[in-house]
Design a protein around this motif. Structure first.
Motif, mmCIF file in Angstrom:
data_model
loop_
_atom_site.group_PDB
_atom_site.id
_atom_site.type_symbol
_atom_site.label_atom_id
_atom_site.label_comp_id
_atom_site.label_asym_id
_atom_site.label_seq_id
_atom_site.Cartn_x
_atom_site.Cartn_y
_atom_site.Cartn_z
ATOM 1 N N UNK A 196 0.836 -1.213 0.000
ATOM 2 C CA UNK A 196 0.000 0.000 0.000
ATOM 3 C C UNK A 196 0.863 1.252 0.000
ATOM 4 N N UNK A 197 0.347 2.307 -0.576
ATOM 5 C CA UNK A 197 1.085 3.564 -0.660
ATOM 6 C C UNK A 197 1.515 4.066 0.720
ATOM 7 N N UNK A 198 0.795 3.676 1.748
ATOM 8 C CA UNK A 198 1.089 4.107 3.118
ATOM 9 C C UNK A 198 2.016 3.139 3.850
ATOM 10 N N UNK A 199 2.718 2.280 3.115
ATOM 11 C CA UNK A 199 3.544 1.233 3.729
ATOM 12 C C UNK A 199 4.585 1.798 4.683
ATOM 13 N N UNK A 200 5.129 2.938 4.359
ATOM 14 C CA UNK A 200 6.215 3.510 5.155
ATOM 15 C C UNK A 200 5.772 3.794 6.592
ATOM 16 N N UNK A 201 4.570 4.310 6.744
ATOM 17 C CA UNK A 201 4.070 4.671 8.064
ATOM 18 C C UNK A 201 3.176 3.606 8.690
ATOM 19 N N UNK A 202 2.456 2.838 7.870
ATOM 20 C CA UNK A 202 1.403 1.994 8.421
ATOM 21 C C UNK A 202 1.651 0.490 8.358
ATOM 22 N N UNK A 203 2.686 0.036 7.676
ATOM 23 C CA UNK A 203 2.979 -1.393 7.614
ATOM 24 C C UNK A 203 3.951 -1.731 8.742
ATOM 25 N N UNK A 204 3.578 -2.714 9.554
ATOM 26 C CA UNK A 204 4.439 -3.097 10.674
ATOM 27 C C UNK A 204 5.711 -3.768 10.163
#
Length: 81
Positions: A60-68
């Motif tokens: 997901x585009x938000x991987x940097x902040x939201x993927x554990x």
């Protein structure tokens, strides 16, 4: 260029960064827009500290902040299966 570093059970350190994130911010944003898939995922390249091959992930585009960290390691492992 933003990146994430995670370490797996084998003590291999993986550095992950979005593909096409180098260069100017404007160019990187344009590349991200062009490379997003139908689900809104972007390509992330994870490079090991040694002994393994780099892997390409679709996250997901938000991987940097939201993927554990664990989810990132699981995605890396899944590419090697």
């Amino acid at each position: 260029m933003k990146q994430r570093t995670v370490q797996d059970e084998g003590n291999i350190t993986w550095t992950c960064v979005e593909a096409f994130s180098g260069g100017s911010r404007k160019t990187a944003e344009a590349a991200k827009t062009l490379t997003k898939d139908a689900e809104g995922n972007v390509t992330v390249v994870c490079t090991p500290g040694g002994g393994e091959q780099s892997v390409r992930l679709s996250l997901p585009e938000t991987w940097l902040e939201q993927t554990s960290d664990q989810a990132l390691l699981d995605a890396i492992q899944a590419t090697k299966a």
